[in-house]
Design an enzyme around this catalytic site. Structure first.
Site, PDB file in Angstrom:
ATOM      1  N   GLU B  98       0.702  -1.277  -0.128  1.00  0.00           N
ATOM      2  CA  GLU B  98       0.003  -0.067   0.027  1.00  0.00           C
ATOM      3  C   GLU B  98       0.836   1.409   0.178  1.00  0.00           C
ATOM      4  O   GLU B  98       0.466   2.526  -0.717  1.00  0.00           O
ATOM      5  CB  GLU B  98      -0.878   0.154   1.295  1.00  0.00           C
ATOM      6  CG  GLU B  98      -2.295  -0.733   1.136  1.00  0.00           C
ATOM      7  CD  GLU B  98      -2.032  -2.149   1.139  1.00  0.00           C
ATOM      8  OE1 GLU B  98      -0.978  -2.501   1.604  1.00  0.00           O
ATOM      9  OE2 GLU B  98      -2.811  -3.167   0.976  1.00  0.00           O
ATOM     10  N   ASP B 123      -9.690   0.639   6.240  1.00  0.00           N
ATOM     11  CA  ASP B 123      -8.675   0.321   7.451  1.00  0.00           C
ATOM     12  C   ASP B 123      -7.360   0.234   6.962  1.00  0.00           C
ATOM     13  O   ASP B 123      -6.503   0.593   7.870  1.00  0.00           O
ATOM     14  CB  ASP B 123      -9.054  -1.209   7.882  1.00  0.00           C
ATOM     15  CG  ASP B 123     -10.893  -1.321   7.917  1.00  0.00           C
ATOM     16  OD1 ASP B 123     -11.298  -1.290   9.118  1.00  0.00           O
ATOM     17  OD2 ASP B 123     -11.249  -1.436   7.020  1.00  0.00           O
ATOM     18  N   HIS B 167     -11.666  -4.540   9.185  1.00  0.00           N
ATOM     19  CA  HIS B 167     -12.229  -4.625   7.870  1.00  0.00           C
ATOM     20  C   HIS B 167     -13.713  -3.770   7.728  1.00  0.00           C
ATOM     21  O   HIS B 167     -14.241  -3.830   6.610  1.00  0.00           O
ATOM     22  CB  HIS B 167     -12.575  -5.819   7.205  1.00  0.00           C
ATOM     23  CG  HIS B 167     -11.222  -6.639   6.764  1.00  0.00           C
ATOM     24  ND1 HIS B 167     -10.043  -6.868   7.347  1.00  0.00           N
ATOM     25  CD2 HIS B 167     -10.881  -6.722   5.089  1.00  0.00           C
ATOM     26  CE1 HIS B 167      -9.120  -7.329   6.596  1.00  0.00           C
ATOM     27  NE2 HIS B 167      -9.425  -7.270   5.400  1.00  0.00           N
TER      28      HIS B 167
HETATM   29  C1  LIG Z   1      -2.378  -4.557   4.063  1.00  0.00           C
HETATM   30  C2  LIG Z   1      -3.385  -5.271   3.566  1.00  0.00           C
HETATM   31  N1  LIG Z   1      -3.605  -5.194   2.149  1.00  0.00           N
HETATM   32  C3  LIG Z   1      -4.654  -5.969   1.340  1.00  0.00           C
HETATM   33  C4  LIG Z   1      -5.350  -6.737   1.973  1.00  0.00           C
HETATM   34  C5  LIG Z   1      -6.410  -7.629   1.265  1.00  0.00           C
HETATM   35  N2  LIG Z   1      -6.126  -9.000   1.188  1.00  0.00           N
HETATM   36  C6  LIG Z   1      -6.503  -9.909   2.038  1.00  0.00           C
HETATM   37  S1  LIG Z   1      -5.597 -11.195   1.870  1.00  0.00           S
HETATM   38  C7  LIG Z   1      -5.027 -10.686   0.474  1.00  0.00           C
HETATM   39  C8  LIG Z   1      -4.060 -11.534  -0.201  1.00  0.00           C
HETATM   40  C9  LIG Z   1      -3.202 -12.445   0.510  1.00  0.00           C
HETATM   41  O1  LIG Z   1      -2.533 -13.210  -0.129  1.00  0.00           O
HETATM   42  P1  LIG Z   1      -1.309 -13.968   0.616  1.00  0.00           P
HETATM   43  O2  LIG Z   1      -0.299 -13.336   1.492  1.00  0.00           O
HETATM   44  O3  LIG Z   1      -0.724 -14.970  -0.496  1.00  0.00           O
HETATM   45  O4  LIG Z   1      -2.074 -14.911   1.656  1.00  0.00           O
HETATM   46  P2  LIG Z   1      -3.222 -16.004   1.035  1.00  0.00           P
HETATM   47  O5  LIG Z   1      -4.580 -15.443   1.028  1.00  0.00           O
HETATM   48  O6  LIG Z   1      -3.052 -16.669  -0.343  1.00  0.00           O
HETATM   49  O7  LIG Z   1      -3.360 -17.204   2.079  1.00  0.00           O
HETATM   50  C10 LIG Z   1      -5.371  -9.397   0.419  1.00  0.00           C
HETATM   51  C11 LIG Z   1      -4.550  -8.686  -0.621  1.00  0.00           C
HETATM   52  C12 LIG Z   1      -5.103  -6.891   3.432  1.00  0.00           C
HETATM   53  N3  LIG Z   1      -5.894  -7.613   4.089  1.00  0.00           N
HETATM   54  N4  LIG Z   1      -4.166  -6.236   3.817  1.00  0.00           N
END
Ligand SMILES: Cc1ncc(C[n+]2csc(CCOP(=O)(O)OP(=O)(O)O)c2C)c(N)n1
Ligand SMILES: Cc1ncc(C[n+]2csc(CCOP(=O)(O)OP(=O)(O)O)c2C)c(N)n1
Ligand SMILES: [Mg+2]
Ligand SMILES: [Mg+2]
Lengths: 335, 363, 363, 335
Positions: B98, B123, B167
């Protein structure tokens, strides 16, 4: 960085059967969560970990009961692996008073502090410094505990990852950074947004941290890798990065059909189901199929009972909305 | 979060209120910015992608970036169709970074582009707050006007959907605390389009809050070229007995309460602020001049909420207009709980608005 | 920033007011928490390190971390002497990694320690805001009370020293917006010591704002065991005609203004909030009951400032007590300029407080 | 990672003399800033770059006039190297209306947008993503411009560093990350808080970015390294990390006497003064000592005149406090 394959293992058949059963419980709990969500009984969102069971169960098998783990919003498997019951987890998802967090946390925040499961965090990457902090605390107290942060491949591109790994290395903290690389951050292939092929393991040298790239679907491989890393951490050797390749069976969250994943990729990974791999190992070790079937049945029964109990549990008292902010139990912010 | 496109129509317990409210709402006092009556109804969600598409078509300097906004069309489907129409040179999928998202947007805005950055949930402003608090808003001032930063930061904001404490927050008040940001939070599809047009064309940085609880709500669309100027509140419903000031999801809530109050013989005026900066206090004070009673409905916690700023201005400049205390219906001062029954206890609801309004009227 | 130990004595144009103010200030209404009259004078800066040393001596679970706080004694010298007395196992120098600093503090607080983390300038909260907004304050609630987070985040806050837009902000209002944080901002050396004792011993997370402009100011020290409970305002000067509410550097400013008003025959009561959370509105309302006039002096920008929350509570619950509008003297809604002449235009000054108070009294 | 020593150079004597003079101007401006600070004519704080001149001047020599640079609170040298005058910089420090930022920015925020010097940033690391953003913009516009972020060794441990480098690599952005490694973050040796020896260069592989570790006190070495990297960036080759070792002659800021630095370390680095190194190279190239002396005199005169002019300049109009917030020139936030 070491790449560890299906090496010979010190884990005995009985122990492995136990790990298998724990994985079966998680798998069924995730399936139940999915069904309950579709039935409208789970509000908000869920991020299921079916497919990731070996990471959680293998790691837990390698840890002491007083070690600390920190997980993400995709953390049901870690909660259960550490000892949260399917019932209290499903009750949490279903907004029941009996939920493991009194229905205040929800699917993304399962926490079972009494089992050293210190939370599920929904801001990507935020918990890596927390795990380093718990490790720092262990070091300060001379307790011999280690802390483990589980995180996704996508989390390796956020700033907190960098800060946590550097300070953990500089202070030689007893912390393990375990990446569950399931190839996707939400709907985007991790390779398309990451400069290196192995997002965690290839970065470990930037912090002079040793790394292992392992098969995250083989519970034995995970157990062994985490054991090695925990051992090193406890003896003052500092942090380790473990990148465990795995795959999620469901979509990213809620009703995501995951159509962005190529069919052959999905098929290949379903063939590499961690439960199947464990079953194969059990067979090789001479464990009778009936014993495995019994474990499956126990798991099924446990989860079925959990679903029933969670469904039957009451909604939280509305006044619970105003408790637990402060250590005195209340939420008063002014006179 | 995958497929969050199924969010509830009315946030914060305003079911049923939305439709009735929207009708009144579609006829704002300022005729100039009124959506053509014939515009077909669209959802708030569709309005976001439509708004972005219009600006992307109009100006080649407009470029979008964010997590999963491209092929996936955004986790809330608010960028659906953009990648297909505009391609990868205009719609950029980013890593989960971000700070990089907002930093890149700022650097690009300083050098001739007009970036529209998405931060998936508001958030997550917390992981890139430096750009919103220290960099973007201060650049022009610190350089004595040498550099402008024409960008938009879009984000899905607000609660009521059971997404838990990390969230669900309504954080317009965080942005309000930072001089140098314009702050927009529309409550209707037409306003989404009209305010987005102003936001993208603004040479100032704009934070654009899209309310998760409104995504599925419907309202009249907007005619081509629809532009709503920043900093003009709209009188979503005219009335004489009490002024109810709302923003985003609390506007349909206030309208639903106004409906019920009308049945009780009370005429409530609902003012939709639409923007926190510029803050249209002239409209609020004008309304209070008429009603002598002020109720502010905000989704953020009471402590540090934007209603405090509005209330303090009225308690100063409008002191003589008031026949009753100023009251704020805001979220309770606790993190947001997961369970919907608990969440309803915490965030504003039509019932809470009604109770407060009745108390003010009885004063 | 090296050697920032030479900061001006009175911030925001309150020179001369500090000394006079402190005398009155050292005799708060609540006798229980009063510094022993014989305590030798110390600076606010010395009070910080003294406060930390007392807690480090008392409880082995207390541990400090931050940038340059160890051998260097902190860029403001507020941790001077601690490394020598307590050594590297208690006083930890960190990399420039504010997220790691607060994340480590949180993780350690969850597992038996009582960390005191320093964020060098409060402006830098923006690079670790996630920990202050989403993690630390929500942990206990989200887990249904399973986990407490007993930590203190200390930071140098405020302007008036010509440090420019990114090193001068007063951001207590950022913290106020987040349920789950306790928010402390002392104005005297004795309060620094007494409130730090409460903060470190609190099982809740506390954000502790040390005002840069006050570091060089002097006041009576504190006797051994001095503890000031969180959430109790002090009446820094008793009066009957107008209530002036201040916090941190605006307290000596308000006291200086009260001195001048006294010469004009006006009796101003100065309430030092000392904490924003818990917010001692009982003391404010009690004072307004006596004076019927309220002036709030805050260093943050007017938009989104903490005074809005205080004003809105009084405009609601104290409506009938008021004989005049509520007025807020806050910073102008611009980033903070570098040049001192410009900075004085923007932040509150004794003159601005006087002008506002006179207008209220003439109402 | 390439380690570049004192290789043969394509820079001619005349050009080098020009670079020398520019460095001499910076050195004298910094000395003047120091004296003015001690005289109470500069409020707030200053972070002087005396000792770092070769990085700024060498890099500027390698860039196009329309390229973008982003600097830190220690950025006087970059502003002047890109074309800001000592007078407007010193006027800024002295809170004069003629300051380069109208006295609204101050020492930590010198900016000269018309010369492509897009600002000095006082939040460590914050500008690395901005430089990537300017590079992204150049790429989108097909302008062939590059962007350069200058930052300290200490900045390599903050999250924004990580996020910027990863996205710059993935998007192949024409951006140069130039670390001025002066061995200290404020008063703390960088080695004591960083997991790797070369905080920028050793991390570049974590982003698959090529890195050069160079002598930051040799203006020729810097010019050549930046030229190579800019060339690669312009031709689509993506980002480069350059870690330039250097040393500051003054303390970290204000009146810091820098007693935390060992005397022999200071002595050694003073022997490696970038002006001396350039003078040595000029002598080798056969430039007459008088020519160098003339350059020094011109520099001294320029700075002396700048000091006098800045001192004589008026204070800003108090109403300037309320301009320049919005693009319309004003600061109105409500009706
Ligand atoms: C700081 C932040 N940015 C974006 C999100 C939205 N988000 C939630 S899960 C996710 C993907 C995460 O991918 P990964 O780290 O590979 O974990 P996985 O879900 O595949 O287990 C995103 C972008 C978030 N929760 N927090
Ligand atoms: C985010 C942030 N944290 C801390 C600081 C305070 N600070 C200013 S300069 C500095 C040291 C920076 O060291 P380095 O990056 O090596 O640059 P140098 O000053 O040596 O040029 C610190 C800690 C800051 N300005 N921003
Ligand atoms: Mg993943
Ligand atoms: Mg340095």
């Amino acid at each position: 960085m070491t790449t560890t394959g299906l090496a010979g293992s010190a884990i005995g058949a009985g122990e492995l059967l136990g790990l298998y059963e724990r994985m079966a419980v998680i798998r069924r709990t995730e399936k139940a969560a999915h069904d309950l969500f579709l039935a409208g009984l789970v509000k908000g969102t869920t991020h299921l970990a079916a497919g990731h069971e070996a990471v959680a169960v293998g790691a837990s098998a390698a840890l002491r009961p007083d070690d600390y783990v920190f997980a993400t919003y995709r953390g049901h498997h870690h909660a259960i692996a550490r000892g949260a019951t399917p019932e209290e987890c499903l009750a949490e998802l279903m907004s029941r008073a009996t939920g493991v967090c009194k229905a205040k946390g929800g699917s993304m925040h399962l926490t079972k502090a009494s089992a050293g499961m210190l939370g599920s965090y929904a801001i990507v990457g935020a918990h890596l410094p927390l795990a380093a902090g718990a490790a720092w605390s262990a070091k300060l107290r001379g307790s011999g505990q280690v802390a483990v942060a589980f995180f996704g491949d996508g989390a390796t591109n956020i700033g907190a990852f960098h800060e946590a790994l550097n300070i953990a290395a500089v202070w030689a903290l007893p912390v393990l950074f375990v990446c569950e690389n399931n190839l996707y951050m939400e709907y985007t292939p991790i390779g398309s947004v990451t400069a290196v092929a192995n997002p965690a393991a290839d970065r470990a040298p930037a912090y002079a941290i040793p790394a292992e790239l392992i098969d995250g679907n083989d519970v034995v491989v995970v157990t062994e890798a985490v054991s090695r890393a925990a051992e090193r951490a406890r003896s003052g050797g500092g942090p380790t990065v473990i990148e465990a390749r795995t795959y999620r069976h469901f979509g990213h969250s809620r009703t995501d059909p995951a159509t962005y994943r190529p069919a052959d990729e999905v098929a290949e990974w379903l063939r590499r189901d961690p439960l199947d791999i464990a079953r194969g190992r059990l067979a090789e070790m001479g464990v009778a199929p009936e014993q495995v079937a019994e474990a499956d049945e126990r798991a099924a029964r446990l989860v079925a009972e959990a679903v029933a109990a969670a469904k039957a549990a009451p909604a939280p008292d509305p006044r619970e909305a105003f408790t637990d902010v402060w250590a005195d139990g209340g939420s008063a912010w002014r006179t | 979060m995958a497929d969050m496109s199924g969010g509830a129509a009315g946030a914060g317990g305003a079911p049923g209120g939305t439709a009735a409210g929207s009708a009144a709402h579609a006829a704002p006092a300022a005729g100039a910015e009124q959506a053509a009556p014939a515009a077909p109804a669209i959802t708030y969600r569709e309005a976001v992608s439509e708004a972005l598409a219009r600006e992307l078509r109009r100006d080649p300097a407009v470029v979008c970036l964010g997590e999963d906004i491209g092929r996936a069309g955004g986790v809330f489907k608010t960028t659906a169709g953009l990648f297909d129409e505009f391609g990868p040179s205009r719609i950029w999928d980013t890593p989960i970074s971000e700070q990089a998202i907002l930093g890149l947007a700022m650097g690009a805005a300083m050098t001739g582009m007009r970036p529209v950055a998405e931060i998936m949930f508001s958030d997550f402003f917390a992981v890139c707050w430096d750009y919103l608090a220290n960099e973007i808003p201060k650049m022009r001032y610190m350089t004595g006007g040498q550099v402008t930063v024409p960008l938009v930061v879009r984000t899905a904001n607000g609660g009521g959907l059971g997404f838990g404490a990390q969230h669900s927050q309504a954080v317009e008040n965080w942005a309000l605390a930072i001089p140098g940001l314009k702050v927009v939070a529309p409550s209707t599809p037409a306003d989404v389009i009209g305010l987005m047009a102003s936001a993208v064309r603004s040479d100032d940085p704009v934070v654009f809050f899209e309310h998760k609880g409104l995504f599925a709500s419907k309202g009249p669309g907007a005619p081509p070229g629809h532009v709503v100027p920043l900093g003009q509140a709209s009188v979503a419903r005219a009335g004489t007995d009490v002024t109810v000031v709302g923003l985003a999801a609390t506007v349909p809530m206030a309208l639903a309460a106004a409906d019920r109050l009308a049945a009780e013989g009370v005429s409530a005026e609902v003012v939709d602020l639409r923007c926190l900066i510029p803050l249209d206090m002239a409209s609020v004070l004008e309304s209070v001049r008429k009603t002598s009673r002020l109720l502010i409905v905000e989704e953020n916690p009471y402590q540090g909420g934007w209603g405090g700023t509005v209330a303090s201005i009225v308690a100063d400049e409008g002191f003589e207009l008031l026949d009753a205390p100023i009251r704020r219906v805001a979220a309770a001062c606790v993190p947001l709980p997961f369970a919907d029954a608990l969440e309803d206890e915490v965030i504003p609801t039509v019932e809470k608005v009604l109770t407060a309004a009745r108390a003010l009227l009885a004063y």
